[in-house]
Structure formats: structure tokens, C-alpha cells
Design a protein around this motif. Sequence first.
Motif, PDB file in Angstrom:
ATOM      1  N   THR A 256       2.007  26.760  -8.469  1.00  0.00           N
ATOM      2  CA  THR A 256       2.359  25.858  -7.363  1.00  0.00           C
ATOM      3  C   THR A 256       1.092  25.232  -6.813  1.00  0.00           C
ATOM      4  O   THR A 256       0.125  25.940  -6.451  1.00  0.00           O
ATOM      5  N   LEU A 257       1.103  23.931  -6.726  1.00  0.00           N
ATOM      6  CA  LEU A 257      -0.048  23.168  -6.235  1.00  0.00           C
ATOM      7  C   LEU A 257       0.385  22.242  -5.100  1.00  0.00           C
ATOM      8  O   LEU A 257       1.564  21.848  -5.011  1.00  0.00           O
ATOM      9  N   SER A 258      -0.570  21.881  -4.263  1.00  0.00           N
ATOM     10  CA  SER A 258      -0.328  20.858  -3.227  1.00  0.00           C
ATOM     11  C   SER A 258      -1.191  19.647  -3.517  1.00  0.00           C
ATOM     12  O   SER A 258      -2.370  19.795  -3.854  1.00  0.00           O
ATOM     13  N   VAL A 259      -0.577  18.493  -3.411  1.00  0.00           N
ATOM     14  CA  VAL A 259      -1.264  17.242  -3.737  1.00  0.00           C
ATOM     15  C   VAL A 259      -1.287  16.354  -2.472  1.00  0.00           C
ATOM     16  O   VAL A 259      -0.250  16.154  -1.834  1.00  0.00           O
ATOM     17  N   THR A 260      -2.449  15.828  -2.146  1.00  0.00           N
ATOM     18  CA  THR A 260      -2.590  14.856  -1.045  1.00  0.00           C
ATOM     19  C   THR A 260      -3.239  13.600  -1.608  1.00  0.00           C
ATOM     20  O   THR A 260      -4.333  13.664  -2.189  1.00  0.00           O
ATOM     21  N   VAL A 261      -2.533  12.482  -1.455  1.00  0.00           N
ATOM     22  CA  VAL A 261      -3.078  11.194  -1.874  1.00  0.00           C
ATOM     23  C   VAL A 261      -3.236  10.332  -0.626  1.00  0.00           C
ATOM     24  O   VAL A 261      -2.490  10.456   0.347  1.00  0.00           O
TER      25      VAL A 261
ATOM     26  N   ASP B 207      -6.848   8.267  11.504  1.00  0.00           N
ATOM     27  CA  ASP B 207      -8.253   7.863  11.348  1.00  0.00           C
ATOM     28  C   ASP B 207      -8.413   6.732  10.341  1.00  0.00           C
ATOM     29  O   ASP B 207      -9.246   6.790   9.433  1.00  0.00           O
ATOM     30  N   ALA B 208      -7.578   5.660  10.502  1.00  0.00           N
ATOM     31  CA  ALA B 208      -7.663   4.475   9.642  1.00  0.00           C
ATOM     32  C   ALA B 208      -7.459   4.828   8.173  1.00  0.00           C
ATOM     33  O   ALA B 208      -8.008   4.181   7.281  1.00  0.00           O
ATOM     34  N   THR B 209      -6.656   5.865   7.897  1.00  0.00           N
ATOM     35  CA  THR B 209      -6.347   6.271   6.517  1.00  0.00           C
ATOM     36  C   THR B 209      -4.880   6.653   6.442  1.00  0.00           C
ATOM     37  O   THR B 209      -4.362   7.350   7.333  1.00  0.00           O
ATOM     38  N   VAL B 210      -4.209   6.164   5.386  1.00  0.00           N
ATOM     39  CA  VAL B 210      -2.813   6.545   5.166  1.00  0.00           C
ATOM     40  C   VAL B 210      -2.807   7.722   4.187  1.00  0.00           C
ATOM     41  O   VAL B 210      -3.511   7.738   3.174  1.00  0.00           O
ATOM     42  N   LEU B 211      -2.006   8.746   4.493  1.00  0.00           N
ATOM     43  CA  LEU B 211      -1.970   9.974   3.705  1.00  0.00           C
ATOM     44  C   LEU B 211      -0.537  10.334   3.369  1.00  0.00           C
ATOM     45  O   LEU B 211       0.381  10.122   4.185  1.00  0.00           O
ATOM     46  N   LEU B 212      -0.377  10.894   2.175  1.00  0.00           N
ATOM     47  CA  LEU B 212       0.920  11.384   1.730  1.00  0.00           C
ATOM     48  C   LEU B 212       0.684  12.698   0.976  1.00  0.00           C
ATOM     49  O   LEU B 212      -0.152  12.758   0.061  1.00  0.00           O
ATOM     50  N   ALA B 213       1.389  13.770   1.330  1.00  0.00           N
ATOM     51  CA  ALA B 213       1.207  15.079   0.702  1.00  0.00           C
ATOM     52  C   ALA B 213       2.535  15.573   0.134  1.00  0.00           C
ATOM     53  O   ALA B 213       3.604  15.316   0.711  1.00  0.00           O
ATOM     54  N   GLY B 214       2.421  16.274  -1.001  1.00  0.00           N
ATOM     55  CA  GLY B 214       3.617  16.825  -1.616  1.00  0.00           C
ATOM     56  C   GLY B 214       3.267  18.002  -2.515  1.00  0.00           C
ATOM     57  O   GLY B 214       2.147  18.126  -3.004  1.00  0.00           O
ATOM     58  N   MET B 215       4.257  18.859  -2.721  1.00  0.00           N
ATOM     59  CA  MET B 215       4.081  20.005  -3.609  1.00  0.00           C
ATOM     60  C   MET B 215       4.282  19.572  -5.051  1.00  0.00           C
ATOM     61  O   MET B 215       5.077  18.673  -5.344  1.00  0.00           O
ATOM     62  N   ALA B 216       3.533  20.235  -5.991  1.00  0.00           N
ATOM     63  CA  ALA B 216       3.639  19.921  -7.425  1.00  0.00           C
ATOM     64  C   ALA B 216       3.542  21.230  -8.222  1.00  0.00           C
ATOM     65  O   ALA B 216       3.119  22.281  -7.712  1.00  0.00           O
ATOM     66  N   GLN B 217       3.929  21.146  -9.492  1.00  0.00           N
ATOM     67  CA  GLN B 217       3.883  22.321 -10.379  1.00  0.00           C
ATOM     68  C   GLN B 217       2.840  22.082 -11.460  1.00  0.00           C
ATOM     69  O   GLN B 217       2.834  21.056 -12.130  1.00  0.00           O
TER      70      GLN B 217
ATOM     71  N   ASP C 103       0.825  -1.208   0.000  1.00  0.00           N
ATOM     72  CA  ASP C 103       0.000   0.000   0.000  1.00  0.00           C
ATOM     73  C   ASP C 103       0.858   1.256   0.000  1.00  0.00           C
ATOM     74  O   ASP C 103       0.546   2.245  -0.702  1.00  0.00           O
ATOM     75  N   ASP C 104       1.928   1.221   0.776  1.00  0.00           N
ATOM     76  CA  ASP C 104       2.804   2.398   0.825  1.00  0.00           C
ATOM     77  C   ASP C 104       3.494   2.621  -0.517  1.00  0.00           C
ATOM     78  O   ASP C 104       3.612   3.782  -0.974  1.00  0.00           O
ATOM     79  N   GLN C 105       3.937   1.528  -1.156  1.00  0.00           N
ATOM     80  CA  GLN C 105       4.578   1.677  -2.453  1.00  0.00           C
ATOM     81  C   GLN C 105       3.576   2.218  -3.486  1.00  0.00           C
ATOM     82  O   GLN C 105       3.918   3.069  -4.330  1.00  0.00           O
ATOM     83  N   ALA C 106       2.343   1.728  -3.417  1.00  0.00           N
ATOM     84  CA  ALA C 106       1.322   2.224  -4.346  1.00  0.00           C
ATOM     85  C   ALA C 106       1.043   3.702  -4.107  1.00  0.00           C
ATOM     86  O   ALA C 106       0.842   4.492  -5.054  1.00  0.00           O
TER      87      ALA C 106
ATOM     88  N   ARG D  72       9.157   9.298   0.325  1.00  0.00           N
ATOM     89  CA  ARG D  72       9.663   8.095   0.987  1.00  0.00           C
ATOM     90  C   ARG D  72       8.578   7.548   1.924  1.00  0.00           C
ATOM     91  O   ARG D  72       7.630   8.261   2.275  1.00  0.00           O
ATOM     92  N   ARG D  73       8.784   6.322   2.368  1.00  0.00           N
ATOM     93  CA  ARG D  73       7.775   5.697   3.241  1.00  0.00           C
ATOM     94  C   ARG D  73       7.629   6.453   4.559  1.00  0.00           C
ATOM     95  O   ARG D  73       6.545   6.492   5.139  1.00  0.00           O
ATOM     96  N   SER D  74       8.696   7.046   5.018  1.00  0.00           N
ATOM     97  CA  SER D  74       8.625   7.795   6.267  1.00  0.00           C
ATOM     98  C   SER D  74       7.760   9.036   6.164  1.00  0.00           C
ATOM     99  O   SER D  74       7.355   9.604   7.187  1.00  0.00           O
ATOM    100  N   ASP D  75       7.476   9.470   4.916  1.00  0.00           N
ATOM    101  CA  ASP D  75       6.623  10.645   4.726  1.00  0.00           C
ATOM    102  C   ASP D  75       5.141  10.307   4.826  1.00  0.00           C
ATOM    103  O   ASP D  75       4.302  11.204   4.893  1.00  0.00           O
ATOM    104  N   ILE D  76       4.825   9.041   4.804  1.00  0.00           N
ATOM    105  CA  ILE D  76       3.421   8.622   4.858  1.00  0.00           C
ATOM    106  C   ILE D  76       2.944   8.650   6.301  1.00  0.00           C
ATOM    107  O   ILE D  76       3.609   8.142   7.207  1.00  0.00           O
ATOM    108  N   LYS D  77       1.789   9.259   6.532  1.00  0.00           N
ATOM    109  CA  LYS D  77       1.212   9.370   7.859  1.00  0.00           C
ATOM    110  C   LYS D  77      -0.100   8.593   7.909  1.00  0.00           C
ATOM    111  O   LYS D  77      -0.803   8.474   6.909  1.00  0.00           O
ATOM    112  N   THR D  78      -0.409   8.084   9.099  1.00  0.00           N
ATOM    113  CA  THR D  78      -1.659   7.346   9.300  1.00  0.00           C
ATOM    114  C   THR D  78      -2.522   8.108  10.284  1.00  0.00           C
ATOM    115  O   THR D  78      -2.063   8.466  11.387  1.00  0.00           O
TER     116      THR D  78
END
Length: 457
Positions: free
Chosen positions: A139-144, A123-133, A40-43, A115-121
Amino acid sequence: MSKSIAWRLALAIALTCALVLSVIGVFLYRSLASELAFRDDQALLGRLEQVRALLHDSDSLEALQERPRLYQNMLGNLDSVLLVNREDGSPLIAINPHQQALAHVQPIAQAQAPRRSDIKTADATVLLAGMAQGPAGETLSVTVGKRLDEREQMLASYRMRLYGAVGLGALMAFGLGLLLLRRGLTPLRELAHAMAGIDPRSLDQRMAADNVPAELKEPVQALNAMLARLEDSFARLSQFSADLAHEIRTPLHNLLGSNSLALNQSRSPAEYQEVLASNIEEYERLNRMAENLMFLARAEHGQRPLQLQVLDLREVGDGLCDYFEALAEDRQLQLDNQLSGPLMADQQLLQRALGNLLANAVRHAQPGSTVRLLRRDDAEYCWTGVHNLGPAIDPQHIDKLFDRFYRVDPSRAQPGDSGGLGLAIVHSIMQLHGGQVRVVSDASGTLFELGFARDHR
């Protein structure tokens, strides 16, 4: 049933299997959970990179908003979350099927690879956020993210299967273990059945040790040895009962006979006194026999505690010689005390043992000879003995001399003797001391020796 060895062992086997299966189940469960989390983290990491690339390569943000199937197909299920926000925080793309409130996650820099360390858990949901262009350099912010409901359901189902497997395995181990143990304990039941058939009339029977399992060979051999000892003890007890009846019958017969003769006709006072004196001799004989038997019984059951002390053998020998001096003179014998040195022993018992040996020696020594009290030491024992000159004892009697009521020549029994119990008492006294007694008889005379272990000296 709670005391059954088979049930206890089967239960122990079941518990052991349950423990082993539980350890294996925990390992497999943790391995599966770790593998699912890794995938899941790799995906999620790949998904952030894909969204970043999609945003950068798009013609315009409006085109992305008009064609949402591009990124909806990429997400592929209802548990996935995608939020794209402009720099001012206004949403550009918002895919949140469950409309859940998402925790704030600090986005990583645009140039930084996730990286995997950037993924946070949260409320039973894993989240990863990053800046994008965006297409125009915006400048945009993306949360998956991804909800963990499916993963938790899969792990819960797996846990239930593991619980069932452990329980079923423990039950099967208990059942099979109980069955095998009962079959394995069949030789014990056969042994118990064979033992149940042994009674005092069949003590000569022995348990077969050839076809029993190796674990039962030693117990069977020990049981056979015990049966041999019981057979010997029972035979000795039977012989002792017969000998005791014989020994008691003689004085009782004498008492009955003398009293019957005295009552058949009137007699003078002197004759009655003679009958009473004869009766007293028989009573004394019975009394000595009772005392000796009482001593033997107490000695064999450990009811006669030892009172060990350091004795001067010279003084012990002198006291015995003084006591037997008159009897020795009547038989024209000399007493020679050659005992010397210290000895750790019970004084009363030592005097009784040496006294019995000295009484026998005086009784059977040749007139005009010398009876000697001797001592010698070797590596293990201190030997004190009594030697007399006289007829040699036949070898067939040597091993029986210390049996109760045994006499080499019963016809030579005298009113003042020990009733055939003197040497048996000597043997019991040496057993109390943890020592041994032995006899050597040949043409040079007869020597009885008492061996005291050197640590008793």
C-alpha cells in the motif's frame, strides 16, 4: 471648459465605454482563469491515475527508483510535484524542485476515482492525494501537485493588458466622442451666430428651420415664435410710446397755452379762477392717465394679486347703475340691471371693468335708449356684459379696441374719458382672472362681454 456640453458628453461617453469594456474584461478574465484552472485540474487528475497505473504495473519499487526518468519525463516541468510514500511514511519517490513544505492532504481511497472536489489549494500550489497499490501489493500513498506561479504570471499579464485596453478604449472614446460632438454641435453654433445678428431693428428675421437637425426643429420653431412675439411687443411698445407722447402733449399744450395767455396781461380774479379751473381739469386728466398706466403696468407684471370672493352680481349691478344714474339721465338713457346669481371674482376689479364698459355704453348710446347689464352662461364661461343701442363699430376697429390709447373716433374724446385706456384696463383685468373679453357690434347694438371660467363661479 468644465461647462462645455461637448466635453461633458464626451466624458460621459468615455466613462460609459470604460464601464462596458471593464465588464467585458472581467468576464473574459474570469473565463480565462476558470479555463486554466479546469485544465490544470484535469491534468492533475490524469496524473494521479497515471502514477497509480505506473506503480501497479512496475516490476518492483526498486526498479522505479533506479529509473526515475520514467516519471520525471511524465511530469515535464519544474512546477510539478510528485511524492510517493510507503505505508510507514517513508518516501519512495520525492520530486519537489522548489523543496517547498507541502500541506497535508487527506488521500482518497485506492478504489475511488479522483474528482475535482478532491483537489486542494495551499500556498499557491494545487495538491491531490490518493492511495495506490505497489508491485507486490504494497500500500502506497501518492501526492501529485502543481505550483500556480506560471498561471498567476499569465493572469497578471492578461490583467495588465486588460487595464491598458480599457484605458486606451476610454481615451479613444473620449477623443472620438469629443470630435463627433463638436461637429454635431455645429448647427448650434450657426444658430447662435445667427441670433447674435438680431437686434431691435431686425426683429423681423427668423431662423431657418428647414435644414436643421430634427432635434433642433422644435427649439428653432419656439425661437421663431418668441421672435414674433418680441417683434409684436416691440411694435406695440413703440406705438405706445408715440401714443403716450401724443396724449401727454395735448394737456401740456393746453396748460402752457392757458397760462401764457393769463400772464400776457392783467386779469380779474374771476378770470384767474377760470384759468385755474381749466388747469385743474387738465391736471386731473394727466392724473387719471398716470393712475391707469400704473394699474396696467402692475397688472401685466402680476403685482396686483387677486382677492377672489363670491359676489352677488345683482348687488354689483345695482351699485353701478346707482353710480351712473345721473350721467344716464343727462343723456336721456335708462339703465336696466339684469345681472343675477353668484360669481367668483375680485370685487374691486369686476366693478372697475364693468364700470368702464358701462361708461363707454352711456357715452355712445342713442338718446332715449336703454343700456342693459346682462348675464348668460355656457359650458365653459359665465358671461357678464353691457349692451347699448348706437352706431355699429366698424369691423376694422374691433381687433384694436383693447389697445392702449386707441379710439375709434379721436375727435370724440372728452375731458372726462379714460384717455383711451379704459378698454385696455378691462382686458388686463380679464387676463388677471384667466378669462376673456369680446365684443359684438351690429345694427342691433353693441355688446361687450366679460367671460369668467366656470370654475371661478
